[in-house]
Design a protein around this motif. Sequence first.
Motif, PDB file in Angstrom:
ATOM      1  N   THR A  65       4.920  12.571  12.224  1.00 20.50           N
ATOM      2  CA  THR A  65       5.436  11.221  12.441  1.00 20.50           C
ATOM      3  C   THR A  65       6.609  11.283  13.428  1.00 20.50           C
ATOM      4  OG1 THR A  65       7.188  11.242  10.760  1.00 20.50           O
ATOM      5  CG2 THR A  65       4.952  10.749   9.997  1.00 20.50           C
ATOM      6  N   LYS A  66       7.091  10.087  13.771  1.00 24.18           N
ATOM      7  CA  LYS A  66       8.298  10.023  14.613  1.00 24.18           C
ATOM      8  C   LYS A  66       9.559  10.184  13.768  1.00 24.18           C
ATOM      9  CE  LYS A  66       7.279   6.038  16.633  1.00 24.18           C
ATOM     10  NZ  LYS A  66       7.268   4.917  17.589  1.00 24.18           N
ATOM     11  N   GLY A  67       9.395  10.107  12.462  1.00 26.83           N
ATOM     12  CA  GLY A  67      10.492  10.326  11.534  1.00 26.83           C
ATOM     13  C   GLY A  67      11.678   9.421  11.798  1.00 26.83           C
ATOM     14  N   PHE A  68      12.829   9.966  11.645  1.00 21.10           N
ATOM     15  CA  PHE A  68      14.042   9.195  11.879  1.00 21.10           C
ATOM     16  C   PHE A  68      14.483   9.244  13.339  1.00 21.10           C
ATOM     17  CE2 PHE A  68      14.336   9.978   7.291  1.00 21.10           C
ATOM     18  CZ  PHE A  68      14.438   8.666   6.864  1.00 21.10           C
ATOM     19  N   GLY A  69      13.660   9.877  14.174  1.00 21.23           N
ATOM     20  CA  GLY A  69      13.890   9.784  15.606  1.00 21.23           C
ATOM     21  C   GLY A  69      14.896  10.768  16.173  1.00 21.23           C
ATOM     22  N   ARG A  70      15.007  10.663  17.488  1.00 23.89           N
ATOM     23  CA  ARG A  70      15.797  11.602  18.262  1.00 23.89           C
ATOM     24  C   ARG A  70      17.289  11.525  17.933  1.00 23.89           C
ATOM     25  NH1 ARG A  70      15.367  10.988  24.692  1.00 23.89           N
ATOM     26  NH2 ARG A  70      14.223   9.180  23.942  1.00 23.89           N
ATOM     27  N   THR A  71      17.807  10.327  17.776  1.00 17.80           N
ATOM     28  CA  THR A  71      19.240  10.179  17.530  1.00 17.80           C
ATOM     29  C   THR A  71      19.657  10.914  16.267  1.00 17.80           C
ATOM     30  OG1 THR A  71      19.136   8.016  18.573  1.00 17.80           O
ATOM     31  CG2 THR A  71      21.094   8.502  17.277  1.00 17.80           C
ATOM     32  N   VAL A  80      11.615   9.078   2.858  1.00 21.49           N
ATOM     33  CA  VAL A  80      10.323   9.504   3.413  1.00 21.49           C
ATOM     34  C   VAL A  80       9.372   8.310   3.524  1.00 21.49           C
ATOM     35  CG1 VAL A  80       8.266  10.866   2.927  1.00 21.49           C
ATOM     36  CG2 VAL A  80      10.512  11.896   2.668  1.00 21.49           C
ATOM     37  N   ARG A 115       0.839  -1.205   0.000  1.00 23.08           N
ATOM     38  CA  ARG A 115       0.000   0.000   0.000  1.00 23.08           C
ATOM     39  C   ARG A 115       0.878   1.260   0.000  1.00 23.08           C
ATOM     40  NH1 ARG A 115      -3.192  -1.189   4.158  1.00 23.08           N
ATOM     41  NH2 ARG A 115      -2.356   0.270   5.688  1.00 23.08           N
ATOM     42  N   TRP A 169       8.285  15.009  13.206  1.00 21.12           N
ATOM     43  CA  TRP A 169       8.667  15.098  11.793  1.00 21.12           C
ATOM     44  C   TRP A 169       7.378  15.193  10.996  1.00 21.12           C
ATOM     45  CZ3 TRP A 169      13.829  13.456   9.764  1.00 21.12           C
ATOM     46  CH2 TRP A 169      14.761  13.264  10.786  1.00 21.12           C
ATOM     47  N   GLN A 198       0.582   1.332  13.085  1.00 17.18           N
ATOM     48  CA  GLN A 198      -0.873   1.431  13.038  1.00 17.18           C
ATOM     49  C   GLN A 198      -1.495   0.054  12.799  1.00 17.18           C
ATOM     50  OE1 GLN A 198      -2.803   3.834  13.704  1.00 17.18           O
ATOM     51  NE2 GLN A 198      -4.772   3.281  12.798  1.00 17.18           N
ATOM     52  N   MET A 223       8.435  19.131   6.389  1.00 18.06           N
ATOM     53  CA  MET A 223       8.522  18.963   4.936  1.00 18.06           C
ATOM     54  C   MET A 223       7.270  19.549   4.314  1.00 18.06           C
ATOM     55  SD  MET A 223      10.364  15.291   4.633  1.00 18.06           S
ATOM     56  CE  MET A 223      10.661  15.550   2.911  1.00 18.06           C
ATOM     57  N   VAL A 235       5.735  14.942   7.814  1.00 15.47           N
ATOM     58  CA  VAL A 235       6.053  14.298   6.538  1.00 15.47           C
ATOM     59  C   VAL A 235       4.747  13.897   5.848  1.00 15.47           C
ATOM     60  CG1 VAL A 235       7.157  12.293   5.481  1.00 15.47           C
ATOM     61  CG2 VAL A 235       8.247  13.410   7.430  1.00 15.47           C
ATOM     62  N   GLU A 236       4.629  14.228   4.597  1.00 13.22           N
ATOM     63  CA  GLU A 236       3.442  13.855   3.827  1.00 13.22           C
ATOM     64  C   GLU A 236       2.152  14.301   4.511  1.00 13.22           C
ATOM     65  OE1 GLU A 236       3.436  12.120   0.729  1.00 13.22           O
ATOM     66  OE2 GLU A 236       5.550  12.605   0.756  1.00 13.22           O
ATOM     67  N   MET A 295      -2.870   8.671   7.846  1.00 12.60           N
ATOM     68  CA  MET A 295      -2.057   8.050   6.804  1.00 12.60           C
ATOM     69  C   MET A 295      -2.658   6.721   6.335  1.00 12.60           C
ATOM     70  SD  MET A 295       2.037   7.372   7.118  1.00 12.60           S
ATOM     71  CE  MET A 295       2.531   8.928   7.761  1.00 12.60           C
ATOM     72  N   SER A 296      -3.337   6.029   7.239  1.00  9.50           N
ATOM     73  CA  SER A 296      -3.857   4.702   6.889  1.00  9.50           C
ATOM     74  C   SER A 296      -5.159   4.782   6.110  1.00  9.50           C
ATOM     75  CB  SER A 296      -4.058   3.867   8.158  1.00  9.50           C
ATOM     76  OG  SER A 296      -5.042   4.470   8.973  1.00  9.50           O
ATOM     77  N   ILE A 354       9.787   6.243   6.594  1.00  8.94           N
ATOM     78  CA  ILE A 354       9.077   6.814   7.754  1.00  8.94           C
ATOM     79  C   ILE A 354       7.607   6.402   7.711  1.00  8.94           C
ATOM     80  CG2 ILE A 354       8.295   8.973   8.808  1.00  8.94           C
ATOM     81  CD1 ILE A 354      10.922  10.235   7.830  1.00  8.94           C
ATOM     82  N   GLU A 355       7.020   6.471   6.527  1.00 12.29           N
ATOM     83  CA  GLU A 355       5.613   6.069   6.378  1.00 12.29           C
ATOM     84  C   GLU A 355       5.434   4.588   6.713  1.00 12.29           C
ATOM     85  OE1 GLU A 355       3.186   7.504   2.985  1.00 12.29           O
ATOM     86  OE2 GLU A 355       5.084   8.363   2.320  1.00 12.29           O
ATOM     87  N   LEU A 366      14.141   1.565  11.773  1.00 14.81           N
ATOM     88  CA  LEU A 366      14.663   2.048  10.496  1.00 14.81           C
ATOM     89  C   LEU A 366      15.950   1.342  10.085  1.00 14.81           C
ATOM     90  CD1 LEU A 366      13.811   5.776  11.124  1.00 14.81           C
ATOM     91  CD2 LEU A 366      12.914   4.405   9.252  1.00 14.81           C
ATOM     92  N   ALA A 406       5.388   4.074  10.417  1.00 16.32           N
ATOM     93  CA  ALA A 406       4.114   4.554  10.979  1.00 16.32           C
ATOM     94  C   ALA A 406       2.977   3.591  10.654  1.00 16.32           C
ATOM     95  CB  ALA A 406       3.808   5.952  10.435  1.00 16.32           C
ATOM     96  N   MET A 407       2.957   3.083   9.437  1.00 13.99           N
ATOM     97  CA  MET A 407       1.865   2.192   9.028  1.00 13.99           C
ATOM     98  C   MET A 407       1.968   0.804   9.686  1.00 13.99           C
ATOM     99  SD  MET A 407      -0.322   3.789   7.206  1.00 13.99           S
ATOM    100  CE  MET A 407      -0.117   4.746   8.658  1.00 13.99           C
ATOM    101  N   ARG A 428      -0.937   8.626  12.135  1.00 13.72           N
ATOM    102  CA  ARG A 428      -1.046   7.237  11.660  1.00 13.72           C
ATOM    103  C   ARG A 428      -2.450   6.951  11.122  1.00 13.72           C
ATOM    104  NH1 ARG A 428       0.986   4.905  17.064  1.00 13.72           N
ATOM    105  NH2 ARG A 428       3.216   5.238  16.934  1.00 13.72           N
ATOM    106  N   ILE A 429      -3.422   7.441  11.858  1.00 13.68           N
ATOM    107  CA  ILE A 429      -4.811   7.202  11.422  1.00 13.68           C
ATOM    108  C   ILE A 429      -5.052   7.864  10.080  1.00 13.68           C
ATOM    109  CG2 ILE A 429      -7.223   7.724  11.956  1.00 13.68           C
ATOM    110  CD1 ILE A 429      -6.403   7.476  14.956  1.00 13.68           C
ATOM    111  N   GLU A 435      12.463   4.139  16.827  1.00 11.80           N
ATOM    112  CA  GLU A 435      12.744   4.557  15.451  1.00 11.80           C
ATOM    113  C   GLU A 435      14.075   4.024  14.935  1.00 11.80           C
ATOM    114  OE1 GLU A 435      10.940   6.383  17.957  1.00 11.80           O
ATOM    115  OE2 GLU A 435      12.026   8.204  17.511  1.00 11.80           O
ATOM    116  N   ASP A 436      15.119   4.189  15.737  1.00  8.66           N
ATOM    117  CA  ASP A 436      16.451   3.790  15.244  1.00  8.66           C
ATOM    118  C   ASP A 436      16.475   2.312  14.864  1.00  8.66           C
ATOM    119  OD1 ASP A 436      17.365   6.302  15.608  1.00  8.66           O
ATOM    120  OD2 ASP A 436      18.418   5.907  17.488  1.00  8.66           O
TER     121      ASP A 436
END
Lengths: 86, 426
Positions: free
Chosen positions: B371-377, A38, A14, B364, A49, B349, B366-367, B424-425, A41-42, A61, A45-46, B421-422, A57-58
Motif C-alpha cells: 500500500t501507500k501507507g502513511f506516505g512519504r512525509t 492499519v 466492509r 508499506w 479502488q 508488517m 500491510v495486511e 484487498m477488495s 491505510i486499508e 489520512l 486503498a479501498m 488494491r485489487i 496520503e497525507d
Amino acid sequence: MATIEERIKQVTARVLKLNPEEIRPEHNFAADLGAESVQSIELVAMFEQEFGIEMEEDAALAVETVGGAIDFIRDVCRQQGVETEG
Amino acid sequence: MRLIFIDRNESSRANFYPLSYSRPIWDLRCGIRSLAEKIIARLGVSDIACFVPDTMAEAYRQKTSWPVNDLSSLCGDELFIVDGRVKAEGLPKTAQSGSEVTTDSEGNVLYARVDPSQAATLAQDDIDAFLSSAGRTLSRSERSVATWNYTWDLILANAEEIRRDFASLGRQGIEGVVEEPNALRGSRNDIYIAPGALVHPMVVIDAEHGPVYIEQGVQIHPFSRIEGPCYIGAKSIVLGAKCREGNSIGPMCRIGGEVEESILQGYSNKYHDGFLGHAYVGEWVNLGALTTNSDLKNDYTTVSVMLDGKHAIDTGSTKVGSLIGDHTKTSIGTFLNTGACIGAMAVLMATGKPLPKFIPSFGWYVEGVVTKGFGRTSLYKTAEAAMSRRGCQWTGADRAMWDAVFELTAPARNEAVRRGRIAMSK
C-alpha cells in the motif's frame, strides 16, 4: 448508481466490519468506528479502488470523519475527472 | 595523479539496487573496507574526486571531502578514472604512465588513465561526454579488469575479502579491553581488537577459520560468539549474538540473534533474535524482533532475485538472503523469502508467511499487500528521528535525493499498490 455517501459507507463497513446503516457522516473513523492505524491505510486503498482515484496520503489520512471523507473524495473525483453521482 | 571515481551509468547502478539508490557503488562494503578504500589502497593516491548521479550529488557532498561532480577536477593533472564497480586488484599500478582506457561490453569506461595533454583534447561539456570521448579516442589497454556486477557478488565474496583486507591492513593484537573470563580461539595473530573496544566476560572470539577485526568503541556483550572471518565497525554493539562466519558489520550497528555471511552497511539495528544470512542491509534499517530471512531454498537450487519486481535474475548461488535498502523497517516476526529484494524506505508488517520476493521502495506492506501507507512525509519524519538518535542530521539534500528515488521507483510501486488494491477488495 449509489451516491458517494452510500459507496463510502459501504467501503467503510466492509473494511471495519460494520453495518453500513449504522454509519453516519458525523462519525469519526477512529473514535466512533474503531478504525486502527492499519485500517486507515486499508480505507484509503479501498476508497481509491472504489472510485478509481489516487489520493495524496497525507491529505487523505488527515480526514477524520465519514462526512469529511465524502467531501474530500468528491473533490478528488472532480479534480481527476471521475464521474460520480450524488 | 588524481583519482576520479565515476558512477554514472544507471543500468549498471540498477544491479546494485536498492543499496545504490542512496550511495555510489564504491561506498558499498566488501570485507573490511569499502570498494573505494580498496582502490585507493591499491593506487596509493590522496588526490581524489568523484562523479555521482546528479540527484545524489548534493547529499553526497555532505558525506565526503572529495569534490563531487566538479568538472574542474578533470583538469591540470594526470587522471586515473575508475568506475566504482571495478575490482581493485586488477587495476594497474600508478607508476605506469601514458593514456589508455578499458571499457565494458557496452562501451562504458571501467578505467582510464589520461595524461593532462590528452585530457584537454577530450569533450569537456560534462562528465558523460568526457567519458564517452575517452572511451572512443584513447588507446585500448590490453588489461581486462574484473568488476563487481551485483550486490550478491559482494555478499558471496565477503569472507574471503575480510581475510584479504585483514592481511593487507596488517593490524593484530588486543589494544582494547577484554574482560575475563573469555575464550579466544585460534591464533592471536588473527585477532585485532582496537583501542576503546570492550569485550565483556563470557564472550567467544573464534579466529580458527578466519580473522576477527573489532574496531574502536565496539562493545561485545556476554554470551556473544564471534566467528572469523568477521569485521565489526566502530561503535557497534553486539548483544549476545551468534555471529557466524563471514560478517561485515559497519559502524553504529546493534546486532543480536544469529547473523551469517552478511554485510550491514552501518547505523542499522538487528537488535533481537532472528536469523539474517547472506544478506546485505543498508543504513538506518531496523529489523524487528524475530525478523528472519531465508538464504537457502528447500530444493537446494540456485536463488533468483528480482531487482525491478519483474525480472528474476539467477544469482548462480544456492545461498543468497535478502537485499534491504536504507531506512526500511520490519515488524516483529517478519519472514523474508530467499533472495528477497526489499526496497529503501519500505515498511513491512508481518503476515505469518514469507513476504513476496520484491517489495518496492516507499511501499508499506500491510495486511499482505503493498500500500501507500502513511506516505512519504511519515517516512521522512521517521528517518529524521532515527538519524538524530545516532547524532546524525536529516537535511534538505537528503530529502531531495530521496524525493528523486521516490520518483525513480514510482512505476514498480504504483503497480504493486494497484495489485494490492485489487487483492484487498476481493
